[in-house]
Scaffold this active site. Structure first.
Site, mmCIF file in Angstrom:
data_model
loop_
_atom_site.group_PDB
_atom_site.id
_atom_site.type_symbol
_atom_site.label_atom_id
_atom_site.label_comp_id
_atom_site.label_asym_id
_atom_site.label_seq_id
_atom_site.Cartn_x
_atom_site.Cartn_y
_atom_site.Cartn_z
ATOM 1 N N ASP A 239 8.685 -21.066 -29.475
ATOM 2 C CA ASP A 239 7.682 -21.301 -28.429
ATOM 3 C C ASP A 239 6.574 -22.171 -28.965
ATOM 4 O OD1 ASP A 239 8.854 -19.681 -26.654
ATOM 5 O OD2 ASP A 239 7.514 -17.979 -26.973
ATOM 6 N N PRO B 161 -11.686 -8.158 -15.641
ATOM 7 C CA PRO B 161 -12.173 -9.508 -15.936
ATOM 8 C C PRO B 161 -13.213 -9.559 -17.050
ATOM 9 C CG PRO B 161 -12.946 -8.756 -13.786
ATOM 10 C CD PRO B 161 -12.011 -7.718 -14.287
ATOM 11 N N ARG C 277 8.888 -9.787 -24.184
ATOM 12 C CA ARG C 277 9.775 -10.880 -24.594
ATOM 13 C C ARG C 277 9.728 -11.146 -26.101
ATOM 14 N NH1 ARG C 277 7.567 -15.651 -25.441
ATOM 15 N NH2 ARG C 277 9.270 -17.006 -24.809
ATOM 16 N N GLU D 241 -14.141 -2.774 -6.836
ATOM 17 C CA GLU D 241 -15.286 -3.459 -7.459
ATOM 18 C C GLU D 241 -15.419 -3.137 -8.938
ATOM 19 O OE1 GLU D 241 -17.220 -5.798 -5.866
ATOM 20 O OE2 GLU D 241 -15.603 -5.497 -4.423
HETATM 21 N N1 ADE Z 1 -8.673 -7.415 -12.864
HETATM 22 C C1 ADE Z 1 -9.347 -8.246 -12.061
HETATM 23 N N2 ADE Z 1 -9.429 -9.472 -12.593
HETATM 24 C C2 ADE Z 1 -8.767 -9.429 -13.797
HETATM 25 C C3 ADE Z 1 -8.518 -10.364 -14.840
HETATM 26 N N3 ADE Z 1 -8.956 -11.617 -14.767
HETATM 27 N N4 ADE Z 1 -7.819 -9.939 -15.904
HETATM 28 C C4 ADE Z 1 -7.402 -8.669 -16.000
HETATM 29 N N5 ADE Z 1 -7.604 -7.750 -15.052
HETATM 30 C C5 ADE Z 1 -8.290 -8.109 -13.966
#
Ligand code: ADE
Length: 258
Positions: free
Chosen positions: A176, A96, A161, A123
């Protein structure tokens, strides 16, 4: 193109990658996607892959050694296979905190002959992995998943793709909406009337010029209504710019088509 995916849960990846367009692309040899079990690179009787964080706090952190073993083995396999002069593996950690994945990034990645996608878990991942072993981190959006596997599938799908021959229709990726930075116009199929809602007359007219204009206008309108932020960076023709200005003055598609 080759895509290697490293995960503690290969079962989360195998089934989706065997289905539909990706499954067919693999079977036809258009893309070589391989899934690797991180545990195979863990050592000791218990093959430990995670430990609690230094400094306390909850959760478990992926240890660096198994990830280093997996990544280095794949970089080496890539160089052994590679024809002289082609680019080395590009190693991506999914998490994230990464750079935001988008259609622009997918188009950038499809130019690379070898991607290694590393799925984070629990985590987090020991920081030295990001610092020393991967080329970049990617996030698929501002939310937290239980692991990087769904994100790796998203990246593998969006990139595959775009490879020549995968969609059959060679023009499809260029058509697209996101290729132009706009949302897609509405689409309809049979029946012509569904629960008293009829397919727009123009789409049944057979007039390709009118249909193309309608589609462009509706793509622009939908973007204006739902994702106006995209219009700030979209590359618009002078007519599209005029339509967008008209929306800004309160006009709708019905006012703008003859
Ligand atoms: N792992 C946990 N959350 C994620 C996200 N938003 N994007 C990529 N990998 C992740």
């Amino acid at each position: 193109m080759r895509i290697d995916i490293v995960s503690l849960f290969p079962g989360m990846l195998e089934a989706p990658l065997a289905e539909s367009i990706l499954g067919r692309a693999r079977a036809r040899g258009l893309v070589d996607i391989r899934v690797h079990d991180l545990r195979e690179h863990a050592t000791g009787r218990h093959r430990v892959t995670d430990e609690p964080p230094f400094g306390g706090g909850g959760g478990m952190i992926l240890k660096p050694e198994p990830l280093a073993g997996a990544i280095e083995a794949l970089r080496a396999a890539g160089s052994a296979l590679r024809a002289a002069g082609s680019a080395p593996a590009h190693v991506i950690l999914l998490g994230p905190a990464g750079r935001r994945f988008s259609q622009v990034v997918a188009r950038e990645l499809v130019r690379r002959p070898h991607l290694v996608l590393v799925c984070g878990r629990y985590e987090g991942v020991d920081e030295r992995v990001s610092e020393q072993l991967v080329d970049e981190e990617l996030s698929i959006g501002d939310y937290v998943l239980t692991g990087g596997e769904p994100a790796a599938l998203v990246v593998a799908d969006a990139v595959t793709r775009l490879l020549p021959g995968v969609l059959g229709d060679e023009d499809a990726p260029a058509r697209d909406s996101f290729a132009r930075g706009l949302l897609e116009h509405p689409q309809y199929t049979r029946p012509e009337v569904f629960r008293s809602a009829a397919v727009p007359e123009v789409l049944r007219s057979g007039d390709h010029g009118r249909i193309a204009r309608w589609r462009t206008l509706m793509s622009l309108w939908r973007t204006w209504e739902r994702r106006p932020d995209l219009l700030e960076t979209a590359d618009l023709t002078p007519e599209e710019q005029k339509w967008t200005d008209a929306f800004r003055q309160g006009r709708t598609p019905a006012d703008l088509l003859d």
